[in-house]
Design an enzyme around this catalytic site. Sequence first.
Site, PDB file in Angstrom:
ATOM      1  N   LYS A 116       0.628  -1.100  -0.071  1.00 23.18           N
ATOM      2  CA  LYS A 116      -0.066  -0.081  -0.093  1.00 23.18           C
ATOM      3  C   LYS A 116       0.794   1.297  -0.066  1.00 23.18           C
ATOM      4  O   LYS A 116       0.677   2.269  -0.507  1.00 23.18           O
ATOM      5  CB  LYS A 116      -1.143  -0.049   1.187  1.00 23.18           C
ATOM      6  N   GLU A 200      -2.302   8.574   7.469  1.00 23.51           N
ATOM      7  CA  GLU A 200      -2.815   9.507   6.789  1.00 23.51           C
ATOM      8  C   GLU A 200      -4.078  10.193   7.654  1.00 23.51           C
ATOM      9  O   GLU A 200      -4.388   9.962   8.749  1.00 23.51           O
ATOM     10  CB  GLU A 200      -3.950   8.579   5.853  1.00 23.51           C
ATOM     11  N   LYS A 237     -18.835  -5.495   0.852  1.00 25.34           N
ATOM     12  CA  LYS A 237     -19.517  -4.648  -0.010  1.00 25.34           C
ATOM     13  C   LYS A 237     -20.908  -5.384  -0.076  1.00 25.34           C
ATOM     14  O   LYS A 237     -20.925  -6.509  -0.121  1.00 25.34           O
ATOM     15  CB  LYS A 237     -18.965  -4.381  -1.285  1.00 25.34           C
ATOM     16  N   ARG A 291      -7.257  -6.623 -10.470  1.00 27.19           N
ATOM     17  CA  ARG A 291      -8.173  -7.665 -10.830  1.00 27.19           C
ATOM     18  C   ARG A 291      -9.311  -7.256 -11.524  1.00 27.19           C
ATOM     19  O   ARG A 291      -9.832  -6.323 -11.345  1.00 27.19           O
ATOM     20  CB  ARG A 291      -8.503  -8.674  -9.721  1.00 27.19           C
ATOM     21  N   VAL A 294     -15.889  -7.902  -8.108  1.00 26.50           N
ATOM     22  CA  VAL A 294     -17.270  -8.604  -7.887  1.00 26.50           C
ATOM     23  C   VAL A 294     -17.976  -7.787  -8.679  1.00 26.50           C
ATOM     24  O   VAL A 294     -19.193  -8.249  -9.521  1.00 26.50           O
ATOM     25  CB  VAL A 294     -17.521  -8.968  -6.499  1.00 26.50           C
TER      26      VAL A 294
HETATM   27  C1  MV4 Z   1      -9.521   5.314   5.229  1.00 28.30           C
HETATM   28  C2  MV4 Z   1     -10.576   5.799   5.949  1.00 28.30           C
HETATM   29  C3  MV4 Z   1     -10.745   7.012   6.501  1.00 28.30           C
HETATM   30  N1  MV4 Z   1      -9.419   7.832   6.049  1.00 28.30           N
HETATM   31  N2  MV4 Z   1      -8.343   6.201   5.074  1.00 28.30           N
HETATM   32  C4  MV4 Z   1     -10.854   0.757   5.045  1.00 28.30           C
HETATM   33  C5  MV4 Z   1      -9.795  -0.159   4.480  1.00 28.30           C
HETATM   34  C6  MV4 Z   1      -9.082  -0.012   3.335  1.00 28.30           C
HETATM   35  N3  MV4 Z   1      -9.218  -0.291   2.226  1.00 28.30           N
HETATM   36  C7  MV4 Z   1      -9.264   1.515   3.432  1.00 28.30           C
HETATM   37  N4  MV4 Z   1     -10.083   1.988   4.528  1.00 28.30           N
HETATM   38  C8  MV4 Z   1     -10.508   3.100   5.233  1.00 28.30           C
HETATM   39  N5  MV4 Z   1      -9.555   4.068   4.718  1.00 28.30           N
HETATM   40  C9  MV4 Z   1      -8.723   7.574   5.665  1.00 28.30           C
HETATM   41  N6  MV4 Z   1      -7.498   8.247   5.263  1.00 28.30           N
HETATM   42  C10 MV4 Z   1     -11.763   5.036   6.235  1.00 28.30           C
HETATM   43  C11 MV4 Z   1     -11.504   3.803   5.513  1.00 28.30           C
HETATM   44  C12 MV4 Z   1     -12.816   2.731   6.040  1.00 28.30           C
HETATM   45  C13 MV4 Z   1     -13.302   2.146   4.573  1.00 28.30           C
HETATM   46  C14 MV4 Z   1     -12.927   2.724   3.321  1.00 28.30           C
HETATM   47  C15 MV4 Z   1     -13.847   2.006   2.322  1.00 28.30           C
HETATM   48  C16 MV4 Z   1     -14.938   1.397   2.394  1.00 28.30           C
HETATM   49  C17 MV4 Z   1     -15.073   1.194   3.598  1.00 28.30           C
HETATM   50  C18 MV4 Z   1     -14.573   1.653   4.746  1.00 28.30           C
HETATM   51  C19 MV4 Z   1     -14.990   1.294   6.067  1.00 28.30           C
HETATM   52  C20 MV4 Z   1     -14.399   1.570   7.085  1.00 28.30           C
HETATM   53  C21 MV4 Z   1     -13.274   2.572   6.950  1.00 28.30           C
END
Ligand code: MV4
Length: 449
Positions: A116, A200, A237, A291, A294
């Site tokens: 990442k 972040e 999701k 990839r 879904v």
């Molecule tokens: C974040 C965020 C808030 N601020 N980054 C969750 C998993 C990973 N893919 C990134 N994620 C998040 N990153 C910052 N700077 C909140 C989440 C997050 C989230 C992101 C996308 C879809 C669902 C989520 C559920 C909880 C937290």
Amino acid sequence: MFKKVLIANRGEIALRVLRACKELGISTVAVHSTADNAAMHVRLADESVCIGPPPSRDSYLNIPQIVAACEVSGADAVHPGYGFLSENARFADILDAHGITFIGPTADHIRIMGDKIEAKRTAKRLGIPVVPGSAGAVTDDGEALKIADEIGFPVLVKASAGGGGRGMKVARSREELSSALQAARQEAGAAFGDDAVYIEKYLEKPRHIEVQVFGDGAGNAIHLGERDCSLQRRHQKVWEEASSPALSQEQRAQIGKTCAEAMAELSYRGAGTIEFLYENGEFYFIEMNTRLQVEHPVTEAITGLDLVHEQIRVACGQGLSTTQSEIQFSGHAIECRINAEDPRTFAPSPGQITHYHTPGGLGVRVDSGVYQGYSIPPFYDSLIGKLIVHGRNRSECMMRLRRALDEIVIDGVKTTLPLFRDLVDNADIAAGQYDIHWLEHYLADSAKA
Ligand code: MV4
């Protein structure tokens, strides 16, 4: 063009890939575990090879068995679907060493996006907007504090090897930062064997919007618009739609262009998804998936393109079948993920499907690997199908979705269908007003009621 493709997956996505191969005149090889002898993908393929016992690590993740299945069947390419080996750079390298084409990006691009920190550095270099934060891994608490003071609290500590939310910790104040760092490092080290973390700005109420991209590996790339995947529970999701109810045509065109130009610069090959958080009119890159996803059918619905055809075309060097200027976005599409789970607790509900009836009619698509009498094995994820509905606009799409949800019958196991019947009548959903936390709040409130 390939003569024979081995599909290294199961369930609805194995069928999805089989169908694309059949249309292109390519013969198909299914692989399966002993738990999947009666699975639909095995029945529909031209040939099948049993690759091991039920646990995924012994079958669908068993690289030597899959390579052996390619050798005995004479397959010249492998489609990995999603999950399993689809983002495994070592698998792509091994197939390459055996002269078998991996239908996907280069192993190098998979590797970059799997890390990442490296993915974010690459995105930034390519002109994609990123979340403000540390330039790379933070190893020193003093340095972390300095960065956090600069970007402002709250901050989020993330694992470089993470994804899917594991190894993430919020720090709301200076006092919370060192324990958040320690906890994230500990969790990441235990889960991934890599304790590198980065910082972040924490976005409180974003939407999750992702851009579908495609590259030909020769410096040409296009975007196919975005999907709004904010409706999720515990990083799974539940409901995805295209286009996002939150974006204007101008914003769509702009973020799409930025992503396509970045992928051209990278000489990216194959399907990719660039994930953003979206808040107060701004996009912030978080991750890229290398990839097919879904939720790709909602993009297919609004563009009319077959994304698996395009994957196969670019993998065999034919290039994309279309150009950016030819792509037109038409109407609105919604996908509901039908899981064999309790609709309130989300506990898995394997077992036999006693009655099965799929809805039809204009604008309705069901992608599923199950049939009446089929027994859902307990060993794999609980997705049993996807209902995808298309309309000329969002309200027509919702109306059609309500009707399709009324028609569909899946008996014998619990499913998430009752949840969708509630959501389709909810005022916030009707208005398109939801963020990444909306569904969890909704479920907590319904549990109390
Ligand atoms: C974040 C965020 C808030 N601020 N980054 C969750 C998993 C990973 N893919 C990134 N994620 C998040 N990153 C910052 N700077 C909140 C989440 C997050 C989230 C992101 C996308 C879809 C669902 C989520 C559920 C909880 C937290």
